[in-house]
Design an enzyme around this catalytic site. Structure first.
Site, PDB file in Angstrom:
ATOM      1  N   GLY A   1     115.495  46.572 -71.143  1.00 50.68           N
ATOM      2  CA  GLY A   1     114.973  47.945 -71.018  1.00 50.68           C
ATOM      3  C   GLY A   1     116.146  48.900 -71.180  1.00 50.68           C
ATOM      4  O   GLY A   1     117.082  48.871 -70.378  1.00 50.68           O
ATOM      5  N   ALA A   2     116.087  49.704 -72.244  1.00 42.32           N
ATOM      6  CA  ALA A   2     117.201  50.620 -72.532  1.00 42.32           C
ATOM      7  C   ALA A   2     116.790  52.060 -72.277  1.00 42.32           C
ATOM      8  O   ALA A   2     117.288  52.980 -72.904  1.00 42.32           O
ATOM      9  CB  ALA A   2     117.641  50.455 -73.982  1.00 42.32           C
TER      10      ALA A   2
ATOM     11  N   THR B   1     116.721  54.137 -66.682  1.00 37.95           N
ATOM     12  CA  THR B   1     117.430  53.316 -65.690  1.00 37.95           C
ATOM     13  C   THR B   1     118.308  52.269 -66.370  1.00 37.95           C
ATOM     14  O   THR B   1     119.433  52.018 -65.927  1.00 37.95           O
ATOM     15  CB  THR B   1     116.444  52.594 -64.743  1.00 37.95           C
ATOM     16  N   GLY B   2     117.792  51.672 -67.456  1.00 33.31           N
ATOM     17  CA  GLY B   2     118.544  50.602 -68.118  1.00 33.31           C
ATOM     18  C   GLY B   2     119.840  51.120 -68.713  1.00 33.31           C
ATOM     19  O   GLY B   2     120.912  50.527 -68.527  1.00 33.31           O
TER      20      GLY B   2
ATOM     21  N   ARG C   1     103.276  54.100 -57.756  1.00 34.10           N
ATOM     22  CA  ARG C   1     103.964  52.984 -58.431  1.00 34.10           C
ATOM     23  C   ARG C   1     102.960  51.876 -58.761  1.00 34.10           C
ATOM     24  O   ARG C   1     103.091  51.190 -59.755  1.00 34.10           O
ATOM     25  CB  ARG C   1     105.067  52.430 -57.538  1.00 34.10           C
TER      26      ARG C   1
ATOM     27  N   ASN D   1     102.905  46.639 -66.515  1.00 32.79           N
ATOM     28  CA  ASN D   1     104.236  46.074 -66.294  1.00 32.79           C
ATOM     29  C   ASN D   1     104.209  44.577 -66.000  1.00 32.79           C
ATOM     30  O   ASN D   1     105.176  43.872 -66.302  1.00 32.79           O
ATOM     31  CB  ASN D   1     104.968  46.854 -65.200  1.00 32.79           C
TER      32      ASN D   1
ATOM     33  N   LEU E   1     114.010  45.604 -61.293  1.00 35.49           N
ATOM     34  CA  LEU E   1     113.838  46.997 -60.862  1.00 35.49           C
ATOM     35  C   LEU E   1     112.416  47.496 -61.128  1.00 35.49           C
ATOM     36  O   LEU E   1     111.900  48.345 -60.402  1.00 35.49           O
ATOM     37  CB  LEU E   1     114.827  47.909 -61.610  1.00 35.49           C
TER      38      LEU E   1
ATOM     39  N   ARG F   1     118.929  56.952 -50.097  1.00 34.70           N
ATOM     40  CA  ARG F   1     118.258  58.254 -49.904  1.00 34.70           C
ATOM     41  C   ARG F   1     118.324  58.658 -48.438  1.00 34.70           C
ATOM     42  O   ARG F   1     118.662  59.799 -48.109  1.00 34.70           O
ATOM     43  CB  ARG F   1     116.802  58.151 -50.382  1.00 34.70           C
TER      44      ARG F   1
ATOM     45  N   HIS G   1     108.421  48.669 -51.413  1.00 39.45           N
ATOM     46  CA  HIS G   1     108.951  49.905 -51.995  1.00 39.45           C
ATOM     47  C   HIS G   1     107.789  50.851 -52.305  1.00 39.45           C
ATOM     48  O   HIS G   1     107.428  51.085 -53.448  1.00 39.45           O
ATOM     49  CB  HIS G   1     109.722  49.557 -53.269  1.00 39.45           C
TER      50      HIS G   1
HETATM   51  N1  NAI Z   1     112.618  49.579 -57.902  1.00 43.18           N
HETATM   52  C1  NAI Z   1     113.095  50.813 -57.937  1.00 43.18           C
HETATM   53  O1  NAI Z   1     113.723  51.250 -56.983  1.00 43.18           O
HETATM   54  C2  NAI Z   1     112.914  51.665 -59.152  1.00 43.18           C
HETATM   55  C3  NAI Z   1     112.089  51.242 -60.152  1.00 43.18           C
HETATM   56  N2  NAI Z   1     111.968  51.978 -61.310  1.00 43.18           N
HETATM   57  C4  NAI Z   1     111.096  51.427 -62.337  1.00 43.18           C
HETATM   58  O2  NAI Z   1     111.901  50.962 -63.409  1.00 43.18           O
HETATM   59  C5  NAI Z   1     111.120  50.961 -64.617  1.00 43.18           C
HETATM   60  C6  NAI Z   1     111.904  51.614 -65.741  1.00 43.18           C
HETATM   61  O3  NAI Z   1     112.082  52.984 -65.468  1.00 43.18           O
HETATM   62  P1  NAI Z   1     112.804  53.917 -66.572  1.00 43.18           P
HETATM   63  O4  NAI Z   1     114.016  53.236 -67.086  1.00 43.18           O
HETATM   64  O5  NAI Z   1     112.925  55.266 -65.979  1.00 43.18           O
HETATM   65  O6  NAI Z   1     111.694  53.930 -67.727  1.00 43.18           O
HETATM   66  P2  NAI Z   1     111.898  54.264 -69.264  1.00 43.18           P
HETATM   67  O7  NAI Z   1     110.553  54.514 -69.836  1.00 43.18           O
HETATM   68  O8  NAI Z   1     112.954  55.301 -69.436  1.00 43.18           O
HETATM   69  O9  NAI Z   1     112.473  52.896 -69.871  1.00 43.18           O
HETATM   70  C7  NAI Z   1     111.754  51.720 -69.915  1.00 43.18           C
HETATM   71  C8  NAI Z   1     112.191  50.972 -71.154  1.00 43.18           C
HETATM   72  O10 NAI Z   1     111.578  49.691 -71.151  1.00 43.18           O
HETATM   73  C9  NAI Z   1     111.367  49.371 -72.509  1.00 43.18           C
HETATM   74  N3  NAI Z   1     110.434  48.255 -72.649  1.00 43.18           N
HETATM   75  C10 NAI Z   1     109.082  48.266 -72.553  1.00 43.18           C
HETATM   76  N4  NAI Z   1     108.601  47.032 -72.824  1.00 43.18           N
HETATM   77  C11 NAI Z   1     109.667  46.236 -73.061  1.00 43.18           C
HETATM   78  C12 NAI Z   1     109.803  44.869 -73.399  1.00 43.18           C
HETATM   79  N5  NAI Z   1     108.752  44.067 -73.522  1.00 43.18           N
HETATM   80  N6  NAI Z   1     111.048  44.382 -73.595  1.00 43.18           N
HETATM   81  C13 NAI Z   1     112.129  45.181 -73.479  1.00 43.18           C
HETATM   82  N7  NAI Z   1     112.047  46.493 -73.169  1.00 43.18           N
HETATM   83  C14 NAI Z   1     110.830  47.006 -72.967  1.00 43.18           C
HETATM   84  C15 NAI Z   1     110.833  50.667 -73.102  1.00 43.18           C
HETATM   85  O11 NAI Z   1     110.880  50.646 -74.520  1.00 43.18           O
HETATM   86  C16 NAI Z   1     111.780  51.660 -72.473  1.00 43.18           C
HETATM   87  O12 NAI Z   1     112.927  51.895 -73.276  1.00 43.18           O
HETATM   88  C17 NAI Z   1     109.802  51.660 -64.247  1.00 43.18           C
HETATM   89  O13 NAI Z   1     108.798  50.694 -64.005  1.00 43.18           O
HETATM   90  C18 NAI Z   1     110.149  52.412 -62.977  1.00 43.18           C
HETATM   91  O14 NAI Z   1     109.035  52.660 -62.173  1.00 43.18           O
HETATM   92  C19 NAI Z   1     112.663  53.132 -61.503  1.00 43.18           C
HETATM   93  C20 NAI Z   1     113.495  53.601 -60.515  1.00 43.18           C
HETATM   94  C21 NAI Z   1     113.659  52.930 -59.239  1.00 43.18           C
HETATM   95  O1  OAA Z   2     109.386  56.655 -57.697  1.00 44.50           O
HETATM   96  C1  OAA Z   2     109.364  55.946 -58.712  1.00 44.50           C
HETATM   97  O2  OAA Z   2     108.369  55.751 -59.411  1.00 44.50           O
HETATM   98  C2  OAA Z   2     110.635  55.261 -59.105  1.00 44.50           C
HETATM   99  C3  OAA Z   2     111.151  54.605 -57.890  1.00 44.50           C
HETATM  100  O3  OAA Z   2     110.703  53.539 -57.517  1.00 44.50           O
HETATM  101  C4  OAA Z   2     112.036  55.378 -57.034  1.00 44.50           C
HETATM  102  O4  OAA Z   2     112.697  56.311 -57.499  1.00 44.50           O
HETATM  103  O5  OAA Z   2     112.092  55.052 -55.837  1.00 44.50           O
END
Ligand code: NAI
Ligand code: OAA
Length: 312
Positions: A12-13, A16-17, A93, A100, A123, A156, A180
């Site tokens: 995932g680029a 976050t990636g 979420r 996902n 993540l 946080r 979460h």
């Molecule tokens: N656990 C936590 O604390 C947190 C979780 N997240 C989660 O992380 C995830 C990513 O968030 P962002 O990076 O902001 O989203 P984003 O939309 O900016 O990036 C996600 C990337 O995943 C790629 N992707 C989709 N399918 C794929 C596949 N099969 N193989 C490889 N890449 C693929 C997309 O093309 C996109 O570039 C979300 O589900 C978000 O909710 C985000 C922040 C905190």
């Molecule tokens: O809120 C969201 O969807 C992303 C996340 O998990 C966080 O920032 O804690």
């Protein structure tokens, strides 16, 4: 004898990636491979090259490549999964689960094929259920599949407490238990400023407000950004976990671990205090909880299980 640099792949680029990859390289934790879907091959390569071109300026030695070919990830020590969709204002979420979970299946198969000995850090949201799904799909032992939530949620909480007391964030410790989601359980009783219990420093009503803000911390950022979710603090949190693994630090960090009886729960991935080091999750630390803390944790477990039921 040749010494191989450690290798970290980030799947995932997106926000976050990419942020995670850049921080990993800046900290020289290893060479970094960023993977995204074939349709985004060129932008992924471009991001990686752009990061690499920062290395002479910032003075870090780490190779960074972007690709859609998982063969490039072969023999990674750690693989971080950030692939998938993020929520927008008005969504929870949990609304991300069906899209996902499919992505988790396909990326996990590729990861396992090329890096059968890696540790996976997840993540993607809803992260407790997604970590479970990666665990099941990978067939890896539980200690090598870990989810990220507690480092971020605690960060946080620590930020808000430091602001409240006008103290350095470095002196604030604490941690957050549970899933979460909005039912997470920030454990005030185990939180300190320079070793002084927070309950001695902040009135209960105010602490309750800070706990509530922590629970909704992800949503606060989602509403401000308008078109995505947090990425700087999530990336920093992932990097702290990856560093603990690669340097075998045996840090005490709240992570999402697979429970088999700990805290009275079985067959669920949940945020708990753990020791994290070279073997991934080396130990789950069991704390004694008060009745009300246990009730709050039970509520959080119900919320996680509801999402897990959708997976089946
Ligand atoms: N656990 C936590 O604390 C947190 C979780 N997240 C989660 O992380 C995830 C990513 O968030 P962002 O990076 O902001 O989203 P984003 O939309 O900016 O990036 C996600 C990337 O995943 C790629 N992707 C989709 N399918 C794929 C596949 N099969 N193989 C490889 N890449 C693929 C997309 O093309 C996109 O570039 C979300 O589900 C978000 O909710 C985000 C922040 C905190
Ligand atoms: O809120 C969201 O969807 C992303 C996340 O998990 C966080 O920032 O804690």
């Amino acid at each position: 004898m040749s010494i191989r640099r450690r290798k970290i792949s980030v799947v995932g680029a997106g926000f976050t990636g990419a942020t995670t990859a850049f921080l990993l390289a800046q900290k020289e934790l290893g060479d970094v491979v960023i993977v995204d879907i074939p349709q985004l091959e060129n932008p992924t390569k471009g991001k990686a090259l752009d990061m690499l071109e920062a290395s002479p300026v910032q003075g870090f030695d780490a190779n960074i490549i972007g690709t859609s070919d998982y063969a490039e990830t072969a023999n990674s020590d750690v693989v971080v999964i950030t692939a998938g969709i993020a929520r927008k204002p008005g969504m929870s979420r949990d609304d991300l689960v069906s899209t996902n979970s499919k992505i988790m299946k396909s990326v996990t198969q590729e990861i396992v094929k090329y890096s059968p000995n890696c540790t996976i850090v997840v993540l993607t949201n809803p992260v407790d259920a997604m970590t479970y799904s990666v665990y099941k799909e990978s067939g890896f032992p539980k200690h090598r599949v870990i989810g990220q939530s507690g480092v971020l949620d605690t960060a946080r909480f620590r930020t808000f407490i430091a602001q409240e007391l006008n103290l350095s964030v470095k002196d604030i410790t604490g941690f957050v238990l549970g899933g979460h989601g909005d039912e997470m359980v920030p454990l005030v009783r185990y939180s300190y400023a320079g070793g002084i219990p927070l309950e001695n420093l902040i009135p209960k009503a105010r602490l309750d407000e800070i706990v509530e803000r922590t629970r909704k911390g992800g949503g606060e950022i989602v509403n401000l950004l308008g078109n995505g979710s947090a990425y700087y603090a999530p990336a920093a949190s992932l990097v702290e976990m990856v560093e603990a693994i690669l340097k075998d630090q045996r840090r005490v960090l709240p992570t999402i671990a697979y429970l088999e009886g700990e805290y009275g729960y079985t067959g669920i991935y949940l945020g708990v205090p753990t020791i994290i080091g070279g073997n991934g999750i080396e130990q789950i630390i069991e704390l004694e909880l008060t009745e009300s803390e246990k009730e709050a944790l039970d509520r959080s477990v119900v919320a996680v299980k509801n999402v897990m039921n959708v997976l089946a």
